[in-house]
Motif scaffolding. Structure first.
Motif, PDB file in Angstrom:
ATOM      1  N   THR A 184      12.295   3.432  43.691  1.00  0.00           N
ATOM      2  CA  THR A 184      13.248   2.461  44.237  1.00  0.00           C
ATOM      3  C   THR A 184      14.597   2.506  43.522  1.00  0.00           C
TER       4      THR A 184
ATOM      5  N   ARG B 210      16.786   7.464  45.680  1.00  0.00           N
ATOM      6  CA  ARG B 210      17.649   7.270  46.851  1.00  0.00           C
ATOM      7  C   ARG B 210      18.470   8.537  47.109  1.00  0.00           C
TER       8      ARG B 210
ATOM      9  N   ALA C 248      11.536   1.994  52.372  1.00  0.00           N
ATOM     10  CA  ALA C 248      11.879   0.662  52.861  1.00  0.00           C
ATOM     11  C   ALA C 248      13.066   0.087  52.093  1.00  0.00           C
ATOM     12  N   HIS C 249      13.161   0.457  50.821  1.00  0.00           N
ATOM     13  CA  HIS C 249      14.232  -0.068  49.970  1.00  0.00           C
ATOM     14  C   HIS C 249      15.603   0.441  50.405  1.00  0.00           C
TER      15      HIS C 249
ATOM     16  N   LEU D 144      16.692   0.320  53.358  1.00  0.00           N
ATOM     17  CA  LEU D 144      17.186  -0.586  54.387  1.00  0.00           C
ATOM     18  C   LEU D 144      17.453  -1.979  53.862  1.00  0.00           C
ATOM     19  N   THR D 145      16.587  -2.451  52.983  1.00  0.00           N
ATOM     20  CA  THR D 145      16.748  -3.808  52.472  1.00  0.00           C
ATOM     21  C   THR D 145      16.094  -3.931  51.107  1.00  0.00           C
ATOM     22  N   ASP D 146      16.694  -4.720  50.238  1.00  0.00           N
ATOM     23  CA  ASP D 146      16.125  -4.932  48.906  1.00  0.00           C
ATOM     24  C   ASP D 146      15.173  -6.125  48.961  1.00  0.00           C
ATOM     25  N   ASP D 147      13.947  -5.838  49.340  1.00  0.00           N
ATOM     26  CA  ASP D 147      12.937  -6.895  49.478  1.00  0.00           C
ATOM     27  C   ASP D 147      12.077  -6.927  48.217  1.00  0.00           C
TER      28      ASP D 147
ATOM     29  N   ARG E  82       8.728  -9.194  48.069  1.00  0.00           N
ATOM     30  CA  ARG E  82       7.580  -8.637  48.801  1.00  0.00           C
ATOM     31  C   ARG E  82       7.028  -7.422  48.067  1.00  0.00           C
ATOM     32  N   ARG E  83       7.919  -6.570  47.570  1.00  0.00           N
ATOM     33  CA  ARG E  83       7.471  -5.378  46.861  1.00  0.00           C
ATOM     34  C   ARG E  83       6.659  -5.754  45.624  1.00  0.00           C
TER      35      ARG E  83
END
Length: 202
Positions: free
Chosen positions: A102, A107, A171-172, A174-177, A180-181
């Motif tokens: 992440t 990236r 997934a990271h 698209l959005t820094d969740d 949830r992670r």
């Protein structure tokens, strides 16, 4: 008296040249992570590095030269990050391995994968280096998790963890969740620990 071998001496010019090359590689990775392949031209990278386009092209005559070198740089930096992990226990090991997927290096690697799928000049090198990093990641994960791959199913548990980490890394993009992670990683840490605790046949 023995023969005295002269020590290698680098000139200030050589030092500046190495420093410029390093800046360009770091900037290529940063630009890939921020702008993707299409937005990471030699001019953009040179500006980010604070050097002229001419200086950039002196080190890397073409965009492919620059990003092929960046592929190698990213692979080595990811390997260094792996080798530097010092988690305490399996839960920390799971979290540390997922964190590798992440960060900015992963990236940048993702953008390189996308570019390599359309750029023959990059494709072979990216595939070769990713295979090497993948093998090293698996080997280090086995050590950190104290996993015995001679036990049926253990290799799949380790690989499943790494695949899950890679998915969270995607997934990271698209959005820094993060919340949830964190829950997912905590649950997986328990799954991995229970699976590997059965290694001894208990």
């Amino acid at each position: 008296m023995g023969v005295v071998t002269p020590r290698a001496v680098t000139s200030p010019k050589q030092d500046r040249s190495r420093a410029t090359r390093q800046k360009l590689l770091e900037s290529a990775v940063a630009c890939l992570a921020a702008h993707g392949w299409s937005g990471s031209t030699v001019s953009v990278v040179a500006e980010h590095a604070g050097v002229s386009r001419g200086a950039a092209q002196h080190h890397f005559p073409t965009r492919e030269d620059l990003f092929t070198a960046a592929v190698e740089y990213v692979a080595e930096e990811r390997s260094e990050a792996l080798r530097g992990l010092r988690p305490q226990g399996r839960a920390e090991a799971v979290a540390a391995l997922v964190d590798l997927y992440t960060g900015p290096l992963f990236r940048a690697a993702l953008h390189l994968w996308v570019a390599a799928s359309n750029e023959p000049a990059l494709g072979g090198r990216v595939a070769e280096l990713e295979a090497r990093v993948g093998r090293e990641t698996h080997r280090i994960a086995v050590r950190l998790l104290d996993a015995d791959e001679s036990v049926p199913g253990v290799r799949e548990v380790v690989q499943g963890l790494l695949d899950m980490g890679r998915g969270l890394g995607l997934a990271h993009l698209l959005t820094d969740d993060g919340a949830r992670r964190e829950r997912v990683v905590s649950e997986w840490a328990g799954i991995v620990d229970r699976a590997l605790s059965r290694q001894g046949g208990c």
